[in-house]
Write a protein that holds these residues in place. Sequence first.
Motif, PDB file in Angstrom:
ATOM      1  N   TYR A  78      29.529  51.648  37.305  1.00  7.15           N
ATOM      2  CA  TYR A  78      28.107  51.537  36.968  1.00  7.15           C
ATOM      3  C   TYR A  78      27.901  51.675  35.460  1.00  7.15           C
ATOM      4  O   TYR A  78      27.102  50.951  34.857  1.00  7.15           O
ATOM      5  CB  TYR A  78      27.312  52.612  37.705  1.00  7.15           C
ATOM      6  N   MET A  79      28.628  52.589  34.857  1.00  5.04           N
ATOM      7  CA  MET A  79      28.407  52.903  33.446  1.00  5.04           C
ATOM      8  C   MET A  79      28.802  51.770  32.512  1.00  5.04           C
ATOM      9  O   MET A  79      28.290  51.684  31.393  1.00  5.04           O
ATOM     10  CB  MET A  79      29.152  54.192  33.079  1.00  5.04           C
ATOM     11  N   VAL A  80      29.717  50.909  32.941  1.00  2.00           N
ATOM     12  CA  VAL A  80      30.087  49.769  32.090  1.00  2.00           C
ATOM     13  C   VAL A  80      29.293  48.529  32.470  1.00  2.00           C
ATOM     14  O   VAL A  80      29.557  47.440  31.949  1.00  2.00           O
ATOM     15  CB  VAL A  80      31.601  49.477  32.163  1.00  2.00           C
ATOM     16  N   GLY A  81      28.310  48.693  33.338  1.00  2.00           N
ATOM     17  CA  GLY A  81      27.438  47.590  33.705  1.00  2.00           C
ATOM     18  C   GLY A  81      26.341  47.378  32.681  1.00  2.00           C
ATOM     19  O   GLY A  81      26.426  47.875  31.540  1.00  2.00           O
ATOM     20  N   PRO A  82      25.283  46.669  33.048  1.00  2.00           N
ATOM     21  CA  PRO A  82      24.231  46.307  32.086  1.00  2.00           C
ATOM     22  C   PRO A  82      23.548  47.476  31.398  1.00  2.00           C
ATOM     23  O   PRO A  82      23.031  47.321  30.288  1.00  2.00           O
ATOM     24  CB  PRO A  82      23.244  45.515  32.952  1.00  2.00           C
ATOM     25  N   THR A  83      23.513  48.643  32.037  1.00  6.30           N
ATOM     26  CA  THR A  83      22.818  49.786  31.418  1.00  6.30           C
ATOM     27  C   THR A  83      23.731  50.646  30.547  1.00  6.30           C
ATOM     28  O   THR A  83      23.279  51.643  29.981  1.00  6.30           O
ATOM     29  CB  THR A  83      22.190  50.684  32.501  1.00  6.30           C
ATOM     30  N   GLY A  84      24.990  50.272  30.437  1.00  4.82           N
ATOM     31  CA  GLY A  84      25.957  51.104  29.720  1.00  4.82           C
ATOM     32  C   GLY A  84      25.578  51.422  28.293  1.00  4.82           C
ATOM     33  O   GLY A  84      25.730  52.551  27.825  1.00  4.82           O
ATOM     34  N   GLY A  85      25.083  50.443  27.564  1.00  5.10           N
ATOM     35  CA  GLY A  85      24.710  50.674  26.172  1.00  5.10           C
ATOM     36  C   GLY A  85      23.531  51.615  26.027  1.00  5.10           C
ATOM     37  O   GLY A  85      23.480  52.421  25.095  1.00  5.10           O
ATOM     38  N   TYR A  86      22.603  51.531  26.963  1.00  2.95           N
ATOM     39  CA  TYR A  86      21.449  52.435  26.926  1.00  2.95           C
ATOM     40  C   TYR A  86      21.886  53.880  27.186  1.00  2.95           C
ATOM     41  O   TYR A  86      21.379  54.815  26.546  1.00  2.95           O
ATOM     42  CB  TYR A  86      20.404  52.012  27.960  1.00  2.95           C
ATOM     43  N   LEU A  87      22.824  54.059  28.112  1.00  6.00           N
ATOM     44  CA  LEU A  87      23.343  55.404  28.385  1.00  6.00           C
ATOM     45  C   LEU A  87      24.013  55.976  27.146  1.00  6.00           C
ATOM     46  O   LEU A  87      23.827  57.151  26.811  1.00  6.00           O
ATOM     47  CB  LEU A  87      24.328  55.365  29.557  1.00  6.00           C
ATOM     48  N   LEU A  88      24.795  55.157  26.452  1.00  2.00           N
ATOM     49  CA  LEU A  88      25.412  55.600  25.201  1.00  2.00           C
ATOM     50  C   LEU A  88      24.339  55.937  24.169  1.00  2.00           C
ATOM     51  O   LEU A  88      24.461  56.908  23.406  1.00  2.00           O
ATOM     52  CB  LEU A  88      26.332  54.504  24.667  1.00  2.00           C
ATOM     53  N   GLY A  89      23.276  55.168  24.163  1.00  2.00           N
ATOM     54  CA  GLY A  89      22.181  55.420  23.231  1.00  2.00           C
ATOM     55  C   GLY A  89      21.507  56.754  23.447  1.00  2.00           C
ATOM     56  O   GLY A  89      20.961  57.338  22.501  1.00  2.00           O
ATOM     57  N   PHE A  90      21.549  57.274  24.680  1.00  2.00           N
ATOM     58  CA  PHE A  90      20.967  58.589  24.944  1.00  2.00           C
ATOM     59  C   PHE A  90      21.629  59.663  24.082  1.00  2.00           C
ATOM     60  O   PHE A  90      20.969  60.607  23.636  1.00  2.00           O
ATOM     61  CB  PHE A  90      21.126  58.959  26.417  1.00  2.00           C
ATOM     62  N   ILE A  91      22.937  59.542  23.874  1.00  2.00           N
ATOM     63  CA  ILE A  91      23.655  60.533  23.063  1.00  2.00           C
ATOM     64  C   ILE A  91      23.144  60.506  21.630  1.00  2.00           C
ATOM     65  O   ILE A  91      22.833  61.542  21.032  1.00  2.00           O
ATOM     66  CB  ILE A  91      25.174  60.273  23.085  1.00  2.00           C
ATOM     67  N   ILE A  94      28.295  53.380  41.505  1.00  2.00           N
ATOM     68  CA  ILE A  94      28.409  54.717  40.939  1.00  2.00           C
ATOM     69  C   ILE A  94      29.606  54.789  39.998  1.00  2.00           C
ATOM     70  O   ILE A  94      30.419  53.872  39.941  1.00  2.00           O
ATOM     71  CB  ILE A  94      28.554  55.797  42.044  1.00  2.00           C
ATOM     72  N   GLY A  95      29.703  55.884  39.314  1.00  2.00           N
ATOM     73  CA  GLY A  95      30.876  56.150  38.473  1.00  2.00           C
ATOM     74  C   GLY A  95      30.990  55.226  37.279  1.00  2.00           C
ATOM     75  O   GLY A  95      30.007  54.645  36.791  1.00  2.00           O
ATOM     76  N   LEU A  96      32.220  55.060  36.808  1.00  2.00           N
ATOM     77  CA  LEU A  96      32.470  54.260  35.612  1.00  2.00           C
ATOM     78  C   LEU A  96      32.097  52.803  35.808  1.00  2.00           C
ATOM     79  O   LEU A  96      31.698  52.131  34.848  1.00  2.00           O
ATOM     80  CB  LEU A  96      33.944  54.384  35.214  1.00  2.00           C
ATOM     81  N   ALA A 133      29.013  62.776  32.163  1.00  2.00           N
ATOM     82  CA  ALA A 133      30.248  63.167  32.842  1.00  2.00           C
ATOM     83  C   ALA A 133      30.040  63.259  34.350  1.00  2.00           C
ATOM     84  O   ALA A 133      30.907  62.873  35.145  1.00  2.00           O
ATOM     85  CB  ALA A 133      30.749  64.495  32.291  1.00  2.00           C
ATOM     86  N   GLN A 134      28.888  63.764  34.754  1.00  2.27           N
ATOM     87  CA  GLN A 134      28.560  63.821  36.180  1.00  2.27           C
ATOM     88  C   GLN A 134      28.513  62.418  36.770  1.00  2.27           C
ATOM     89  O   GLN A 134      29.022  62.168  37.866  1.00  2.27           O
ATOM     90  CB  GLN A 134      27.217  64.529  36.380  1.00  2.27           C
ATOM     91  N   GLY A 135      27.907  61.502  36.025  1.00  2.98           N
ATOM     92  CA  GLY A 135      27.851  60.124  36.483  1.00  2.98           C
ATOM     93  C   GLY A 135      29.219  59.475  36.538  1.00  2.98           C
ATOM     94  O   GLY A 135      29.545  58.758  37.494  1.00  2.98           O
ATOM     95  N   ALA A 136      30.042  59.727  35.518  1.00  5.88           N
ATOM     96  CA  ALA A 136      31.393  59.157  35.491  1.00  5.88           C
ATOM     97  C   ALA A 136      32.239  59.678  36.644  1.00  5.88           C
ATOM     98  O   ALA A 136      33.125  58.976  37.154  1.00  5.88           O
ATOM     99  CB  ALA A 136      32.066  59.479  34.155  1.00  5.88           C
ATOM    100  N   ALA A 137      31.962  60.914  37.074  1.00  8.53           N
ATOM    101  CA  ALA A 137      32.706  61.513  38.185  1.00  8.53           C
ATOM    102  C   ALA A 137      32.277  60.961  39.542  1.00  8.53           C
ATOM    103  O   ALA A 137      32.881  61.299  40.567  1.00  8.53           O
ATOM    104  CB  ALA A 137      32.529  63.028  38.171  1.00  8.53           C
ATOM    105  N   GLY A 138      31.241  60.144  39.544  1.00 10.44           N
ATOM    106  CA  GLY A 138      30.813  59.521  40.786  1.00 10.44           C
ATOM    107  C   GLY A 138      29.574  60.098  41.420  1.00 10.44           C
ATOM    108  O   GLY A 138      29.159  59.655  42.500  1.00 10.44           O
ATOM    109  N   LEU A 139      28.956  61.076  40.768  1.00  9.44           N
ATOM    110  CA  LEU A 139      27.713  61.626  41.310  1.00  9.44           C
ATOM    111  C   LEU A 139      26.577  60.616  41.095  1.00  9.44           C
ATOM    112  O   LEU A 139      26.505  59.979  40.037  1.00  9.44           O
ATOM    113  CB  LEU A 139      27.374  62.948  40.635  1.00  9.44           C
TER     114      LEU A 139
END
Length: 200
Positions: free
Chosen positions: A101-114, A97-99, A80-86
Amino acid sequence: MTTASRSATLIDIAWPETAGVRAFRFLALAVAGSLLLTISAKITVPFWPVQMSLQTFAVMAIAAAFGWRLAVATVLLYLAQGAAGLPVFQGTPEKGIGLAYMVGPTGGYLLGFIACAAIVGHAAETWARGSIVKLGAAMLIGDAVIFALGLAWLGTLLGWDKPILAWGLYPFLLGDLVKIALAAVAVPTAIAALERLRGL
Protein backbone atom coordinates in the motif's frame (compact mmCIF):
# COMPACT_ATOMS: atom_id res chain seq x y z
CA MET A 1 10.65 28.48 27.69
CA THR A 2 12.04 24.98 27.94
CA THR A 3 15.49 26.02 26.68
CA ALA A 4 17.11 29.26 25.57
CA SER A 5 16.11 28.63 21.93
CA ARG A 6 12.99 26.47 22.14
CA SER A 7 9.58 27.68 23.25
CA ALA A 8 7.24 25.48 25.23
CA THR A 9 4.75 23.65 23.03
CA LEU A 10 1.17 22.83 23.93
CA ILE A 11 2.16 19.40 25.21
CA ASP A 12 5.02 20.89 27.28
CA ILE A 13 2.44 22.97 29.12
CA ALA A 14 -0.16 20.21 29.41
CA TRP A 15 2.34 17.52 30.46
CA PRO A 16 5.69 19.05 31.50
CA GLU A 17 8.75 16.93 30.87
CA THR A 18 10.53 15.62 33.97
CA ALA A 19 13.67 13.54 34.17
CA GLY A 20 12.01 10.53 35.77
CA VAL A 21 9.36 10.03 33.10
CA ARG A 22 11.03 11.51 30.00
CA ALA A 23 11.25 8.26 28.03
CA PHE A 24 7.80 7.07 29.09
CA ARG A 25 6.27 10.43 28.23
CA PHE A 26 7.87 10.46 24.78
CA LEU A 27 6.70 6.91 24.00
CA ALA A 28 3.21 7.42 25.41
CA LEU A 29 2.67 10.59 23.38
CA ALA A 30 4.04 9.02 20.20
CA VAL A 31 1.69 6.05 20.59
CA ALA A 32 -1.27 8.33 21.36
CA GLY A 33 -0.42 10.49 18.35
CA SER A 34 -0.16 7.47 16.06
CA LEU A 35 -3.60 6.33 17.22
CA LEU A 36 -4.97 9.80 16.48
CA LEU A 37 -3.47 9.62 12.99
CA THR A 38 -5.13 6.24 12.45
CA ILE A 39 -8.51 7.53 13.59
CA SER A 40 -8.18 10.65 11.45
CA ALA A 41 -7.43 8.52 8.38
CA LYS A 42 -10.68 6.63 8.84
CA ILE A 43 -12.91 9.69 9.25
CA THR A 44 -14.28 11.45 6.20
CA VAL A 45 -16.35 14.62 6.21
CA PRO A 46 -18.76 15.52 3.39
CA PHE A 47 -17.13 18.33 1.44
CA TRP A 48 -16.77 19.76 -2.05
CA PRO A 49 -15.45 18.72 -4.51
CA VAL A 50 -14.41 15.50 -2.73
CA GLN A 51 -14.95 14.08 0.74
CA MET A 52 -12.40 15.41 3.21
CA SER A 53 -10.39 13.18 5.53
CA LEU A 54 -9.02 14.62 8.75
CA GLN A 55 -5.51 13.24 8.43
CA THR A 56 -3.77 16.40 7.24
CA PHE A 57 -5.43 18.26 10.08
CA ALA A 58 -4.17 15.63 12.54
CA VAL A 59 -0.59 15.75 11.21
CA MET A 60 -0.44 19.54 11.50
CA ALA A 61 -2.16 19.73 14.86
CA ILE A 62 0.14 17.05 16.30
CA ALA A 63 3.20 18.82 14.91
CA ALA A 64 2.12 22.18 16.35
CA ALA A 65 1.24 20.65 19.72
CA PHE A 66 4.22 18.28 20.07
CA GLY A 67 7.15 20.09 18.46
CA TRP A 68 9.21 18.64 15.65
CA ARG A 69 11.12 15.81 17.36
CA LEU A 70 8.11 14.19 18.98
CA ALA A 71 5.90 14.88 15.95
CA VAL A 72 8.38 13.26 13.54
CA ALA A 73 8.73 10.27 15.88
CA THR A 74 4.94 10.00 16.00
CA VAL A 75 4.60 9.99 12.21
CA LEU A 76 7.44 7.48 11.86
CA LEU A 77 5.75 5.19 14.38
CA TYR A 78 2.50 5.50 12.46
CA LEU A 79 4.23 4.63 9.19
CA ALA A 80 6.01 1.72 10.85
CA GLN A 81 2.65 0.39 12.02
CA GLY A 82 1.39 0.61 8.47
CA ALA A 83 4.50 -1.05 7.05
CA ALA A 84 4.02 -3.90 9.53
CA GLY A 85 0.61 -4.57 8.02
CA LEU A 86 -1.70 -2.86 10.48
CA PRO A 87 -4.71 -1.26 8.71
CA VAL A 88 -3.88 2.27 9.83
CA PHE A 89 -4.06 4.10 6.51
CA GLN A 90 -7.02 5.56 4.69
CA GLY A 91 -8.53 2.83 2.50
CA THR A 92 -6.90 -0.04 4.37
CA PRO A 93 -7.41 -2.95 4.39
CA GLU A 94 -9.77 -2.62 1.41
CA LYS A 95 -7.06 -1.19 -0.88
CA GLY A 96 -4.22 -3.29 0.51
CA ILE A 97 -1.95 -3.11 3.53
CA GLY A 98 1.70 -2.93 4.44
CA LEU A 99 4.50 -1.91 2.11
CA ALA A 100 2.43 -2.77 -0.95
CA TYR A 101 0.00 0.00 0.00
CA MET A 102 2.76 2.42 0.95
CA VAL A 103 4.43 2.26 -2.46
CA GLY A 104 1.10 2.83 -4.18
CA PRO A 105 -0.36 6.17 -5.29
CA THR A 106 -0.45 7.65 -1.77
CA GLY A 107 3.17 6.81 -0.97
CA GLY A 108 4.55 10.27 -1.64
CA TYR A 109 1.92 11.92 0.52
CA LEU A 110 2.77 9.59 3.41
CA LEU A 111 6.43 10.56 3.06
CA GLY A 112 5.35 14.19 3.01
CA PHE A 113 3.78 13.76 6.45
CA ILE A 114 7.28 13.37 7.90
CA ALA A 115 8.55 16.56 6.30
CA CYS A 116 5.39 18.45 7.27
CA ALA A 117 5.72 17.32 10.89
CA ALA A 118 9.31 18.60 10.97
CA ILE A 119 8.48 21.96 9.35
CA VAL A 120 5.37 22.75 11.39
CA GLY A 121 6.79 21.33 14.62
CA HIS A 122 9.97 23.39 14.35
CA ALA A 123 7.97 26.54 13.56
CA ALA A 124 5.73 25.91 16.56
CA GLU A 125 8.80 25.75 18.81
CA THR A 126 10.38 28.90 17.43
CA TRP A 127 9.10 31.71 15.20
CA ALA A 128 5.42 30.72 14.93
CA ARG A 129 4.66 29.75 18.52
CA GLY A 130 1.38 31.23 19.72
CA SER A 131 0.65 33.10 16.49
CA ILE A 132 -2.30 31.96 14.41
CA VAL A 133 -1.04 33.77 11.30
CA LYS A 134 2.56 32.55 11.54
CA LEU A 135 1.53 29.01 12.40
CA GLY A 136 -0.89 29.04 9.48
CA ALA A 137 1.95 30.14 7.19
CA ALA A 138 4.14 27.29 8.46
CA MET A 139 1.28 24.86 7.85
CA LEU A 140 0.85 26.16 4.30
CA ILE A 141 4.54 25.45 3.71
CA GLY A 142 4.21 21.98 5.22
CA ASP A 143 1.14 21.27 3.11
CA ALA A 144 2.95 22.41 -0.04
CA VAL A 145 5.72 19.93 0.74
CA ILE A 146 3.18 17.12 1.22
CA PHE A 147 1.68 17.88 -2.18
CA ALA A 148 5.09 18.25 -3.85
CA LEU A 149 6.25 14.84 -2.67
CA GLY A 150 2.85 13.27 -3.27
CA LEU A 151 2.58 14.55 -6.82
CA ALA A 152 6.19 13.68 -7.61
CA TRP A 153 5.59 10.06 -6.62
CA LEU A 154 2.16 9.94 -8.28
CA GLY A 155 3.59 11.19 -11.57
CA THR A 156 6.53 8.80 -11.40
CA LEU A 157 4.25 5.87 -10.63
CA LEU A 158 1.41 6.54 -13.06
CA GLY A 159 3.15 8.59 -15.74
CA TRP A 160 3.38 12.33 -16.31
CA ASP A 161 1.14 12.05 -19.36
CA LYS A 162 -1.75 11.46 -16.96
CA PRO A 163 -3.76 14.33 -15.36
CA ILE A 164 -1.70 14.18 -12.17
CA LEU A 165 -2.73 17.60 -10.86
CA ALA A 166 -6.41 16.86 -11.45
CA TRP A 167 -6.07 13.58 -9.57
CA GLY A 168 -3.76 14.54 -6.73
CA LEU A 169 -3.96 18.29 -6.13
CA TYR A 170 -6.93 20.32 -7.31
CA PRO A 171 -9.73 18.37 -5.58
CA PHE A 172 -8.00 18.64 -2.20
CA LEU A 173 -6.89 22.28 -2.06
CA LEU A 174 -10.03 23.78 -0.56
CA GLY A 175 -10.33 21.06 2.08
CA ASP A 176 -6.70 21.46 3.09
CA LEU A 177 -7.12 25.23 3.47
CA VAL A 178 -10.02 24.61 5.83
CA LYS A 179 -8.01 22.07 7.85
CA ILE A 180 -5.02 24.42 8.05
CA ALA A 181 -7.24 27.23 9.29
CA LEU A 182 -8.74 25.00 11.98
CA ALA A 183 -5.39 23.64 13.16
CA ALA A 184 -3.73 27.07 13.11
CA VAL A 185 -6.47 28.46 15.33
CA ALA A 186 -6.88 25.46 17.63
CA VAL A 187 -3.32 25.04 18.91
CA PRO A 188 -2.48 28.69 19.80
CA THR A 189 -5.93 29.04 21.34
CA ALA A 190 -5.33 25.97 23.50
CA ILE A 191 -1.87 27.26 24.50
CA ALA A 192 -3.31 30.62 25.55
CA ALA A 193 -6.08 28.92 27.53
CA LEU A 194 -3.66 26.61 29.35
CA GLU A 195 -1.27 29.46 30.12
CA ARG A 196 -4.10 31.52 31.60
CA LEU A 197 -5.29 28.51 33.60
CA ARG A 198 -1.83 27.93 35.01
CA GLY A 199 -0.98 31.59 35.45
CA LEU A 200 1.98 31.46 33.08
